[in-house]
Design a protein around this motif. Sequence first.
Motif: not given
Length: 332
Positions: A194-223
């Motif tokens: 099993x390979x668990x993809x950490x498809x989150x944290x694109x935004x956070x305290x280290x980065x700019x304001x925004x959605x940290x786990x949007x659908x498009x980036x999540x599906x792109x990570x799997x692909x």
Amino acid sequence: MMSLSKKMIFIVFLSLFACNSVKIEEKTADDNIENEVATDHFVVAYLAVDDYKTNTIRWHAITHLNLAFLYPNKDGSLSDEKLHNKISEIVTEAHLNTVKVIVSIKDREAGQFAEAITNNPSNLADNLIKYVEANKLDGFDIDFEDWSSENVAQDLLSFVKELSRKKSMNMIQSCAVNAYDNGYTTEWHRYFDIINIMAYDWHGPWHTEGQHSPFDKSSAAVEFLNKEMESPLSKLTLGIPFYGYSWNDGDPPGYAYRYYQILAMSPDRDIANNDRVDNIYYNGKKTIIEKAKWVKKNKVGGIMIWQIGQDAKNDDDSLLDAIGKIILKNDS
């Protein structure tokens, strides 16, 4: 004495028997490669052990419980002070509910894991396998996130190869990976079930304001893992967060809140079916359901959650319950 025709039949029979007999060979380094977990889809739920309370886990909605965390030391020994007093009870309860239990190993202090796999990989591999066996666990999970050393990717690959060679065939070997290449190479997936993809944290305290786990980036990570890293879809899980980040006035930028805390902040608002309240960004049920349906439709192995101790306390708002109903077709 046999006739010629009977002799021919007997020879053919012996030949067929020989071809279909099981050949017993000595175990090689590749014997554990490409093991598949015996389920159509799986829901891998990480649990911070401090959040465990007896009879509170929604067992019907998960297939694998990943306990966080077991810590490696530089010499290849292990520290389990947080797990030690709870692991037996957790394993017993999980197995009664036909859920497999995996221990996840991760740095407690940056550099410990990297030094162990570089200088003491055999000790670490042996100790990890012994820990799994001693605690009646179903396997182990490699959550390696320290990429600062020069040759660490190569050392890590050598380490997981050694683990794969040494472990028993029925011991699950899983991992958590980033949504981009840290040097995993197209060989990485061969040593994991099993390979668990950490498809989150694109935004956070280290980065700019925004959605940290949007659908498009999540599906792109799997692909990306599937097409670029050549990981079979059947081994991949899409990671989903049960927390969000706040840029509200009064909060430090990117302050983390658990999903149940976000619900409690605005009890009169429909938090569960949105992804943002004021300037707090998270994944609500609507997005969670969309992601789960996408996983099912595209024949991805399943869903991974960090972490279920952050879920809603009631079933109506539970993200895990919504996932289980889709991925496992469980309406209970």
